[in-house]
Design an enzyme around this catalytic site. Structure first.
Site, short mmCIF file in Angstrom:
data_model
loop_
_atom_site.label_atom_id
_atom_site.label_comp_id
_atom_site.label_asym_id
_atom_site.label_seq_id
_atom_site.Cartn_x
_atom_site.Cartn_y
_atom_site.Cartn_z
N TRP A 100 50.65 73.06 23.38
CA TRP A 100 49.76 72.40 22.42
C TRP A 100 48.64 71.65 23.15
O TRP A 100 47.51 71.57 22.65
CB TRP A 100 50.57 71.43 21.55
CG TRP A 100 49.77 70.74 20.49
CD1 TRP A 100 49.54 71.16 19.22
CD2 TRP A 100 49.08 69.47 20.61
NE1 TRP A 100 48.76 70.26 18.55
CE2 TRP A 100 48.45 69.22 19.37
CE3 TRP A 100 48.93 68.56 21.65
CZ2 TRP A 100 47.71 68.07 19.14
CZ3 TRP A 100 48.18 67.42 21.42
CH2 TRP A 100 47.59 67.18 20.19
N HIS A 101 48.94 71.12 24.33
CA HIS A 101 47.95 70.35 25.08
C HIS A 101 46.95 71.24 25.81
O HIS A 101 45.89 70.76 26.23
CB HIS A 101 48.65 69.43 26.08
CG HIS A 101 49.26 68.22 25.44
ND1 HIS A 101 50.53 68.23 24.91
CD2 HIS A 101 48.78 66.96 25.24
CE1 HIS A 101 50.80 67.03 24.40
NE2 HIS A 101 49.77 66.25 24.60
N GLY A 102 47.26 72.51 25.98
CA GLY A 102 46.32 73.40 26.66
C GLY A 102 47.01 74.66 27.16
O GLY A 102 48.22 74.67 27.40
#
Length: 212
Positions: A100-102
């Protein structure tokens, strides 16, 4: 860097940077929303004071934690399918949190570290039935979160590996030149993080923010 002191100072510096960045824009979002009579949920609540990793995730990016709980962890079965399945669900949830963060395996590593930390904490509490003083729990949690931030911040595997090498298998032990400004900033950071109340606690004392 493979210098012991430079590596640890770099890790601490980023740990404080992301803390105050996140805390700051969460507080600004809540404040701006109140100008329009909109009450946003608290999203950040002094997480570095947490006595264990489970409490940390109840205080860090609270809305994301709730989203992952309701949209990933519970649909996977949560803790209703037995112990082993519960641990698998935790790891899968934080694997997804990393993505989700990258789109980077470094973010995945960060998520997996936290997933593993939560599993170890559950084993420690529920199966080994162990406990420890709060101050020791806070210290261990703080150091664990610090170590886990390394892949989150690193731009590539080589950088992450170099920083870990400097932290745990250093080739150099050169003490950095004393810098009064940076030293004062570090001291201020520690004091604010560990001894000041979170802004959410302060604002809840005001009449306009209290729940009706």
């Amino acid at each position: 860097t493979t210098n012991f002191f430079d590596s640890w100072i770099s890790a601490f510096a980023y740990m404080f940077q992301i803390y105050f960045d996140f805390s700051g824009y969460c507080d600004m979002a809540i404040g701006i929303a109140l100008l329009f009579n909109i009450k946003l949920p608290v999203n950040f609540d002094a997480p570095y004071k947490s006595e264990n990793i489970t409490v940390f995730w109840r205080r860090w990016h609270i809305t994301l934690g709730r989203f992952l709980m309701s949209s990933v962890y519970i649909p996977l079965g949560g803790n209703r399918k037995g112990t082993f399945r519960t641990y698998c669900n935790l790891v899968i949830t934080f694997f997804i949190s990393g993505l989700w963060h990258g789109a980077s395996w470094l973010f995945v590593l960060w998520g997996m570290l936290h997933g593993a930390g939560l599993v170890i904490h559950r084993i420690w509490c529920k199966h080994l039935n162990c406990s420890m003083p709060k101050f020791l729990g806070r210290a261990i949690t703080f150091i664990f979160v610090l170590i886990a931030w390394v892949p989150f911040r690193a731009t590539n595997w080589s950088q992450a590996k170099g920083l870990y090498k400097g932290m745990f298998m250093p080739e150099k032990w050169n003490v950095p030149k004393f810098d009064l400004d940076n030293t004062l900033l570090f001291i201020a950071g520690f004091i604010i993080v560990f001894f000041f109340p979170s802004i959410s606690k302060v604002t809840q004392k005001f009449k306009f923010y209290k729940k009706k």
